[in-house]
Structures are given as C-alpha cells and as structure tokens.
Design a protein around this motif. Structure first.
Motif, short mmCIF file in Angstrom:
data_model
loop_
_atom_site.label_atom_id
_atom_site.label_comp_id
_atom_site.label_asym_id
_atom_site.label_seq_id
_atom_site.Cartn_x
_atom_site.Cartn_y
_atom_site.Cartn_z
N SER A 1 38.63 56.88 39.35
CA SER A 1 38.05 57.41 40.57
C SER A 1 37.77 56.37 41.64
O SER A 1 37.50 56.72 42.79
CB SER A 1 36.75 58.17 40.24
OG SER A 1 35.79 57.30 39.65
N SER A 2 37.83 55.10 41.30
CA SER A 2 37.59 54.06 42.31
C SER A 2 38.76 53.98 43.29
O SER A 2 39.92 53.96 42.87
CB SER A 2 37.40 52.69 41.63
OG SER A 2 37.32 51.68 42.62
N PRO A 3 38.47 53.88 44.58
CA PRO A 3 39.54 53.69 45.57
C PRO A 3 39.95 52.23 45.70
O PRO A 3 40.80 51.90 46.53
CB PRO A 3 38.90 54.20 46.86
CG PRO A 3 37.44 53.88 46.69
CD PRO A 3 37.15 54.07 45.22
N HIS A 4 39.32 51.37 44.88
CA HIS A 4 39.63 49.94 44.90
C HIS A 4 40.32 49.54 43.59
O HIS A 4 40.39 50.32 42.64
CB HIS A 4 38.34 49.12 45.08
CG HIS A 4 37.56 49.52 46.29
ND1 HIS A 4 37.90 49.12 47.57
CD2 HIS A 4 36.44 50.30 46.43
CE1 HIS A 4 37.04 49.63 48.43
NE2 HIS A 4 36.15 50.35 47.77
N PHE A 5 40.82 48.32 43.56
CA PHE A 5 41.51 47.84 42.35
C PHE A 5 41.23 46.37 42.18
O PHE A 5 41.82 45.51 42.85
CB PHE A 5 43.02 48.11 42.46
CG PHE A 5 43.74 47.98 41.16
CD1 PHE A 5 43.60 48.93 40.16
CD2 PHE A 5 44.58 46.89 40.91
CE1 PHE A 5 44.28 48.82 38.95
CE2 PHE A 5 45.26 46.77 39.71
CZ PHE A 5 45.11 47.74 38.73
N ASN A 6 40.29 46.06 41.29
CA ASN A 6 39.90 44.68 41.02
C ASN A 6 39.35 44.60 39.60
O ASN A 6 39.25 45.62 38.91
CB ASN A 6 38.88 44.19 42.05
CG ASN A 6 37.67 45.09 42.10
OD1 ASN A 6 36.84 45.09 41.20
ND2 ASN A 6 37.58 45.92 43.16
N THR B 1 44.02 43.85 39.13
CA THR B 1 43.93 42.92 40.26
C THR B 1 45.10 43.13 41.22
O THR B 1 46.20 43.47 40.80
CB THR B 1 43.91 41.46 39.77
OG1 THR B 1 43.82 40.59 40.90
CG2 THR B 1 45.17 41.12 38.99
N GLU B 2 44.80 42.92 42.49
CA GLU B 2 45.85 42.90 43.52
C GLU B 2 46.25 41.48 43.87
O GLU B 2 47.18 41.28 44.64
CB GLU B 2 45.34 43.62 44.78
CG GLU B 2 45.10 45.10 44.60
CD GLU B 2 44.64 45.77 45.88
OE1 GLU B 2 45.28 46.76 46.28
OE2 GLU B 2 43.65 45.30 46.48
N THR B 3 45.54 40.52 43.29
CA THR B 3 45.81 39.11 43.60
C THR B 3 47.18 38.69 43.08
O THR B 3 47.92 37.95 43.74
CB THR B 3 44.72 38.21 42.99
OG1 THR B 3 43.45 38.63 43.49
CG2 THR B 3 44.95 36.76 43.34
N VAL B 4 47.53 39.15 41.88
CA VAL B 4 48.82 38.81 41.27
C VAL B 4 49.85 39.87 41.68
O VAL B 4 49.63 41.06 41.43
CB VAL B 4 48.71 38.76 39.73
CG1 VAL B 4 50.07 38.47 39.10
CG2 VAL B 4 47.67 37.73 39.32
N LYS B 5 50.91 39.46 42.27
CA LYS B 5 51.94 40.41 42.71
C LYS B 5 52.86 40.73 41.53
O LYS B 5 52.49 41.45 40.65
CB LYS B 5 52.70 39.84 43.91
CG LYS B 5 51.79 39.55 45.10
CD LYS B 5 50.92 40.74 45.47
CE LYS B 5 49.96 40.42 46.62
NZ LYS B 5 49.06 41.56 46.92
N LYS B 6 54.07 40.15 41.51
CA LYS B 6 54.95 40.38 40.37
C LYS B 6 55.19 39.08 39.63
O LYS B 6 55.31 38.01 40.23
CB LYS B 6 56.27 40.99 40.84
CG LYS B 6 56.15 42.45 41.26
CD LYS B 6 57.48 43.17 41.20
CE LYS B 6 57.29 44.65 41.50
NZ LYS B 6 58.54 45.43 41.31
#
Length: 293
Positions: free
Chosen positions: A130-135, A183-188
C-alpha cells in the motif's frame, strides 16, 4: 568445502539466526538513512515520505508484538511435526542449510503468489503493497497476519526432515535478501545476476500498479522460479507504486489494519453468500472489477 560438512547443533543455528536478525536490522537502518540523504539531495524528502516511513516501522513494531504472542505456538507446531512426523531427521550442517534455503525460497514463491490470489491472503499482504514509495523501510511494512501463512508453506520442510531451527534460519535468510531489494537507488545489475537472482529492478516490478506488471515477480532470492512458472516481467517502463484503491494515509494503525477493514466492509455489504465466498477465495482484481462495473 569441508566446513559445509561440519555437524552443527540446534543452538548453533539458533545463535546464527539471532545474530543475522539483529545485526542486519542495524545495517538496514543505516542503508535507509543513506537513502534518506539521497532523497534530500534530490529534493524528494517530503512530509508524506517521512510519515510513510514512520508508519512502516510502527507496523513492524505491531507485527513483532503479535509474533511475541504467537511465536511459541508457531515454533511448537514445527517442532512437533518434525519430532513426530518427519520422514527422516537430516543432519544439521552447511549442506542441509543450503538445501533448506533453496527449498524455503521455493516455498516463499508459492506462499507469496498465494497471498496475491485470494482475498483473505491479500488482506494482510496489501499492507506491504500500500505504500506509494519504495525504499528499505517498506520492507518492514507488515500486515497483522503475515506470520500465519508461512506456516502452511514451510511446514512441509519439517516433514522432509529439516530441523525447525534450520527452517527458521532459511526463512530469515530469504527475508533479509528481500529487504535489500526495496530500493530505487540500485538500477540494474549485471545480466548474469539479473538472470538468476531477484534484484531491486525485478522487485520494483512486483510492487508496481502498471497493468503489464501486475501479479509478476513473486520470487524471494531466485528469480528463476518466476521464469519457470510464467510470472516473470522485466522492468522496462517507469514503475508506479501502491494499490487500487489508494490508501492515502500515513496513520500506522489505519495502515496496519487497512486490508482486513476493507475486506470486512466488502463482506458486510456483499449481496449474497456466494459473493462473500468469492471475496475470500478469488483474487483482489476480481473484487475491484465487480465494484467498478
């Protein structure tokens, strides 16, 4: 490789599990603080982000209180099954721990997929989504029944002959790995890693509300399960996080109980007992479609 054959005691395994559980939480908090700095630099550290993160850790606290209440019973079921019904009692060493981790990861895949496929399971798992964030903090966003469903999918490991403490260690390893994926910090990551393991990119897909990403990438450690069972999707378009309908709240009590409150409301307002049954056993997508005809 000789160390993998060294016989361990249940106390050794329990100590290792406690060490991983305690120290990794410290590491996770440190990583989250680094993420916060990144959001500040990118001017994305908002009041909503802060409130959502606090709510995540409060739900963790509420979940721990529940586990403290039912944990002994949960462990007792595994111990009783292992002692009374296991086909064999496997030795505790590095090899059996590795095998148990792989099988626990497969069990996690099916448990995770089950939670998405019926209303009763989704009512607890929707909290996590349900969180609109991703961390990193989102990894600790728990629902009130998150302790209950693993029992049915991991208990067969005790029947096979894995000691309960080994099973609990394997569950912790899978959960620790999962935490790092939020995390959004790490891409691919390099292709060989993306091909075999679950990664932040793959798990972002799982948390997406984009139509092409729905009900994809249930894996814990190994993404190969999704590729084997036809539930894999690659991250190609930007991801939108959250659930339908949006929760729009950072109140941790509302967040924690939101799934079952919504389910109870639907059950109360259902037009028939058949409709109520479908709310419990059919996917949340079915319920949403019925309400938006």
């Amino acid at each position: 490789m000789e160390f993998l054959s060294q016989i361990l005691t249940p106390d050794d395994v329990w100590g290792l599990e406690a060490w991983i559980d305690d120290w990794f939480f410290v590491i996770a908090i440190a990583l989250f603080l680094i993420e916060c700095v990144r959001y500040v630099i990118k001017k994305k550290f908002t009041k909503d982000f802060f409130g959502d993160s606090v709510a995540n850790f409060v739900t963790l606290g509420l979940f721990i209180l529940i586990v403290a209440t039912v944990g002994a019973t949960y462990a007792g079921v595994f111990i009783f099954t292992y002692e009374q019904f296991s086909l064999v009692q496997l030795p505790i060493n590095g090899w059996t721990i590795l095998c148990c981790i792989i099988l626990a990861d497969l069990a996690y895949y099916w448990e995770h997929r089950f939670l998405h496929m019926n209303g009763f399971g989704w009512a607890t798992h929707t909290v996590h989504h349900s969180s609109p964030h991703f961390n990193i903090s989102v990894a600790y966003r728990h629902g009130p029944m998150d302790w209950f469903f693993p029992l049915f999918f991991h208990l067969p490991l005790a029947l096979i002959g894995f000691h309960p403490f080994v099973i609990f260690l394997a569950e912790i390893v899978v959960q620790v790995f999962q935490t790092l994926l939020h995390t959004e910090t790490v891409k691919k990551l390099p292709r060989p890693i993306e091909a075999i393991f679950n990664t932040p990119s793959h798990h972002r897909v799982h948390h997406a509300t984009n139509k092409q990403y729905l009900d994809k990438n249930y894996a814990g450690i190994f993404i190969i399960w999704d590729k084997m069972f036809g539930t894999f999707a690659e991250e190609k378009e930007p991801v939108n996080y959250g659930i339908y309908p949006k929760l729009n709240s950072v109140n941790p009590i509302k967040v924690f109980f939101s799934g079952y409150v919504k389910l109870c409301q639907r059950l109360w307002n259902a037009p028939s007992w058949g409709y109520r049954w479908n709310l419990l056993v059919k996917s949340p997508t079915w319920a949403w479609q019925q309400e938006n005809k």
